[in-house]
Design a protein around this motif. Structure first.
Motif, PDB file in Angstrom:
ATOM      1  N   ALA A 105      54.162  77.382 -42.819  1.00 38.53           N
ATOM      2  CA  ALA A 105      54.484  77.756 -44.199  1.00 38.53           C
ATOM      3  C   ALA A 105      54.051  79.171 -44.530  1.00 38.53           C
ATOM      4  O   ALA A 105      54.694  79.855 -45.331  1.00 38.53           O
ATOM      5  CB  ALA A 105      53.835  76.771 -45.166  1.00 38.53           C
ATOM      6  N   GLY A 106      52.963  79.641 -43.942  1.00 39.96           N
ATOM      7  CA  GLY A 106      52.483  80.992 -44.215  1.00 39.96           C
ATOM      8  C   GLY A 106      53.491  82.038 -43.787  1.00 39.96           C
ATOM      9  O   GLY A 106      53.817  82.957 -44.556  1.00 39.96           O
ATOM     10  N   TYR A 107      53.995  81.906 -42.568  1.00 38.85           N
ATOM     11  CA  TYR A 107      54.989  82.862 -42.069  1.00 38.85           C
ATOM     12  C   TYR A 107      56.303  82.717 -42.830  1.00 38.85           C
ATOM     13  O   TYR A 107      56.975  83.706 -43.127  1.00 38.85           O
ATOM     14  CB  TYR A 107      55.204  82.636 -40.576  1.00 38.85           C
ATOM     15  N   ALA A 108      56.682  81.478 -43.166  1.00 38.48           N
ATOM     16  CA  ALA A 108      57.905  81.248 -43.942  1.00 38.48           C
ATOM     17  C   ALA A 108      57.809  81.919 -45.310  1.00 38.48           C
ATOM     18  O   ALA A 108      58.790  82.480 -45.809  1.00 38.48           O
ATOM     19  CB  ALA A 108      58.152  79.750 -44.103  1.00 38.48           C
ATOM     20  N   ALA A 109      56.618  81.878 -45.921  1.00 37.39           N
ATOM     21  CA  ALA A 109      56.433  82.528 -47.223  1.00 37.39           C
ATOM     22  C   ALA A 109      56.582  84.036 -47.111  1.00 37.39           C
ATOM     23  O   ALA A 109      57.144  84.683 -48.006  1.00 37.39           O
ATOM     24  CB  ALA A 109      55.065  82.172 -47.789  1.00 37.39           C
ATOM     25  N   SER A 110      56.109  84.614 -46.022  1.00 42.76           N
ATOM     26  CA  SER A 110      56.267  86.060 -45.835  1.00 42.76           C
ATOM     27  C   SER A 110      57.743  86.419 -45.666  1.00 42.76           C
ATOM     28  O   SER A 110      58.191  87.458 -46.161  1.00 42.76           O
ATOM     29  CB  SER A 110      55.451  86.532 -44.636  1.00 42.76           C
ATOM     30  N   LEU A 111      58.508  85.555 -44.998  1.00 38.21           N
ATOM     31  CA  LEU A 111      59.951  85.766 -44.883  1.00 38.21           C
ATOM     32  C   LEU A 111      60.628  85.670 -46.248  1.00 38.21           C
ATOM     33  O   LEU A 111      61.536  86.436 -46.566  1.00 38.21           O
ATOM     34  CB  LEU A 111      60.559  84.744 -43.923  1.00 38.21           C
ATOM     35  N   GLY A 112      60.167  84.709 -47.060  1.00 39.38           N
ATOM     36  CA  GLY A 112      60.714  84.567 -48.406  1.00 39.38           C
ATOM     37  C   GLY A 112      60.452  85.799 -49.253  1.00 39.38           C
ATOM     38  O   GLY A 112      61.315  86.236 -50.022  1.00 39.38           O
ATOM     39  N   ILE A 166      53.535  84.284 -52.728  1.00 36.77           N
ATOM     40  CA  ILE A 166      52.795  85.480 -52.294  1.00 36.77           C
ATOM     41  C   ILE A 166      51.429  85.082 -51.743  1.00 36.77           C
ATOM     42  O   ILE A 166      50.989  85.567 -50.691  1.00 36.77           O
ATOM     43  CB  ILE A 166      52.652  86.472 -53.462  1.00 36.77           C
ATOM     44  N   LYS A 167      50.764  84.176 -52.431  1.00 45.01           N
ATOM     45  CA  LYS A 167      49.445  83.710 -51.986  1.00 45.01           C
ATOM     46  C   LYS A 167      49.534  83.033 -50.611  1.00 45.01           C
ATOM     47  O   LYS A 167      48.737  83.331 -49.706  1.00 45.01           O
ATOM     48  CB  LYS A 167      48.889  82.734 -53.019  1.00 45.01           C
ATOM     49  N   ILE A 168      50.498  82.137 -50.433  1.00 49.11           N
ATOM     50  CA  ILE A 168      50.635  81.392 -49.182  1.00 49.11           C
ATOM     51  C   ILE A 168      50.936  82.320 -48.012  1.00 49.11           C
ATOM     52  O   ILE A 168      50.541  82.058 -46.873  1.00 49.11           O
ATOM     53  CB  ILE A 168      51.724  80.314 -49.328  1.00 49.11           C
ATOM     54  N   SER A 169      51.636  83.438 -48.281  1.00 46.61           N
ATOM     55  CA  SER A 169      52.008  84.349 -47.198  1.00 46.61           C
ATOM     56  C   SER A 169      50.793  85.010 -46.550  1.00 46.61           C
ATOM     57  O   SER A 169      50.917  85.573 -45.458  1.00 46.61           O
ATOM     58  CB  SER A 169      52.964  85.423 -47.720  1.00 46.61           C
ATOM     59  N   PHE A 170      49.641  84.934 -47.192  1.00 46.67           N
ATOM     60  CA  PHE A 170      48.415  85.506 -46.623  1.00 46.67           C
ATOM     61  C   PHE A 170      47.526  84.434 -45.989  1.00 46.67           C
ATOM     62  O   PHE A 170      46.349  84.667 -45.730  1.00 46.67           O
ATOM     63  CB  PHE A 170      47.621  86.244 -47.705  1.00 46.67           C
ATOM     64  N   THR A 171      48.119  83.258 -45.736  1.00 43.93           N
ATOM     65  CA  THR A 171      47.359  82.144 -45.153  1.00 43.93           C
ATOM     66  C   THR A 171      48.069  81.624 -43.901  1.00 43.93           C
ATOM     67  O   THR A 171      49.192  82.030 -43.595  1.00 43.93           O
ATOM     68  CB  THR A 171      47.210  80.983 -46.147  1.00 43.93           C
ATOM     69  N   ASN A 172      47.403  80.700 -43.216  1.00 46.54           N
ATOM     70  CA  ASN A 172      48.015  80.024 -42.064  1.00 46.54           C
ATOM     71  C   ASN A 172      48.368  78.579 -42.403  1.00 46.54           C
ATOM     72  O   ASN A 172      48.371  77.712 -41.523  1.00 46.54           O
ATOM     73  CB  ASN A 172      47.078  80.069 -40.859  1.00 46.54           C
ATOM     74  N   TRP A 173      48.682  78.310 -43.665  1.00 51.50           N
ATOM     75  CA  TRP A 173      48.993  76.960 -44.120  1.00 51.50           C
ATOM     76  C   TRP A 173      50.192  76.416 -43.361  1.00 51.50           C
ATOM     77  O   TRP A 173      51.180  77.126 -43.112  1.00 51.50           O
ATOM     78  CB  TRP A 173      49.276  76.966 -45.619  1.00 51.50           C
ATOM     79  N   GLY A 200      45.030  87.342 -44.021  1.00 53.45           N
ATOM     80  CA  GLY A 200      45.368  88.702 -44.429  1.00 53.45           C
ATOM     81  C   GLY A 200      46.831  89.031 -44.204  1.00 53.45           C
ATOM     82  O   GLY A 200      47.725  88.254 -44.543  1.00 53.45           O
ATOM     83  N   PHE A 201      47.076  90.188 -43.563  1.00 57.79           N
ATOM     84  CA  PHE A 201      48.454  90.650 -43.345  1.00 57.79           C
ATOM     85  C   PHE A 201      48.990  90.235 -41.977  1.00 57.79           C
ATOM     86  O   PHE A 201      49.989  90.799 -41.525  1.00 57.79           O
ATOM     87  CB  PHE A 201      48.510  92.182 -43.470  1.00 57.79           C
ATOM     88  N   ASP A 202      48.345  89.258 -41.341  1.00 56.71           N
ATOM     89  CA  ASP A 202      48.772  88.845 -39.998  1.00 56.71           C
ATOM     90  C   ASP A 202      50.217  88.356 -39.970  1.00 56.71           C
ATOM     91  O   ASP A 202      50.966  88.637 -39.022  1.00 56.71           O
ATOM     92  CB  ASP A 202      47.850  87.750 -39.450  1.00 56.71           C
ATOM     93  N   ASN A 203      50.631  87.601 -40.992  1.00 61.57           N
ATOM     94  CA  ASN A 203      52.010  87.087 -41.022  1.00 61.57           C
ATOM     95  C   ASN A 203      53.020  88.227 -41.125  1.00 61.57           C
ATOM     96  O   ASN A 203      54.086  88.173 -40.506  1.00 61.57           O
ATOM     97  CB  ASN A 203      52.195  86.126 -42.198  1.00 61.57           C
ATOM     98  N   TYR A 204      52.673  89.260 -41.899  1.00 65.31           N
ATOM     99  CA  TYR A 204      53.592  90.395 -42.045  1.00 65.31           C
ATOM    100  C   TYR A 204      53.629  91.237 -40.771  1.00 65.31           C
ATOM    101  O   TYR A 204      54.693  91.740 -40.381  1.00 65.31           O
ATOM    102  CB  TYR A 204      53.184  91.240 -43.251  1.00 65.31           C
TER     103      TYR A 204
END
Length: 292
Positions: free
Chosen positions: A260-267, A34-41, A52-56
């Motif tokens: 990884a950030g976008y992948a985490a949001s998909l997860g 959840i934390k990684i999904s809010f980053t550009n890692w 923020g919510f950019d990945n979502y």
């Protein structure tokens, strides 16, 4: 909670190892996701920025995500339907007094113990474009081979077939256990009332198989919605996004695009979909069990 309060302390401490393992290997990685999904890692570097919510936003603005979600539901619900229908038919057959039912049960269940990735590669060599066993047979009747795994209208059905073939044995075993737990007195009583074989199945077998049906449907839904190995072995999600599921897209995004950030949001989206579908199915089927 009342039982826990009235139980000795040492007995409640027996939960501690399981809770520790759950927190270490499930809860902590889940919170990190959840934390990684809010980053550009990128998945490798030590530095990243909060976005923020950019990945979502990106996920729901991506037109291809509609195809991927559709495929995910197709694998989940399609595999569930066929695994339960075929599993029940096999269970009904093998619950009869036939000589070869022991070896038949073993053969049907055998694919379950094979790795899904290995199973995918086995079927890949059967369906592949050049040198595949199926095309070698077809070439006896036609002049050009069929690229079945490259056809978007066909490959998703092949993937669902392979997944159904592999886990059919699990559904069969659960239904067999349910059938063998039904008292024979019910069938004898229905025979005295003049019930036909179909009436016995509808009014005796199916209602008493309700717990087995619930278990199978929920397990099959979870397995189908998170399907990864078979897709990766057969098509790698291609061509394009034609056979991609959310699991394979997450893998491709993390390791292929190093996002990884976008992948985490998909997860997280996979988790939400599986949770909503499986919990809704469980609640609905449990209510049907009570009514039956």
């Amino acid at each position: 909670m009342r039982l826990n309060r009235n139980s000795p302390l040492w007995l409640n401490l027996m939960y501690a190892p399981a809770l520790l393992l759950f927190a270490l290997f499930i809860f902590y990685p889940f919170m990190q996701g959840i934390k990684i999904s809010f980053t550009n890692w990128d998945g490798f570097s030590q530095n990243y920025d909060w976005v923020g919510f950019d990945n979502y936003k990106r996920m729901f603005e991506d037109e291809s995500i509609v195809v991927v979600i559709r495929n995910t539901f197709f694998y989940g619900f399609g595999s569930t339907l066929f695994q339960n229908v075929m599993g029940l038919l096999y269970a009904l057959l093998l619950n009869q007094r036939i000589r070869t039912k022991g070896i038949t049960r073993t053969i049907v269940y055998l694919p379950v113990i094979i790795s899904p990735l290995i199973m995918g590669y086995i079927w890949y060599f059967f369906f592949q474009f050049r040198g595949g066993a199926l095309n070698d047979i077809l070439l006896l009747f036609i002049h050009t081979p069929k690229n079945l795994l490259g056809d978007p209208q066909v490959n998703i059905w092949i993937i669902m077939f392979v997944n159904t073939f592999q886990y059919l044995g699990v559904a069969m075993i659960i239904y067999l256990a349910g059938l063998q737990s039904i008292p024979k007195d019910y069938y004898e009583a229905s025979s005295l009332d003049g019930a036909s074989a179909w009436q016995k199945f509808c009014n005796v077998t199916l209602p008493l198989l309700a717990p087995s049906i619930t278990i199978n449907i929920v397990l099959n839904l979870i397995g189908g919605l998170k399907l990864f190995d078979v897709i990766q072995a057969l098509t790698k999600g291609g061509p394009g996004y034609a056979s991609q599921s959310l699991s394979t897209l997450m893998y491709k995004t993390y390791f292929g695009a190093q996002d990884a950030g976008y992948a985490a949001s998909l997860g997280n989206l996979i988790f939400i979909i599986i949770s909503l579908v499986s919990i809704s199915a469980l609640i609905y089927l449990r209510r049907k069990e009570i009514q039956s």
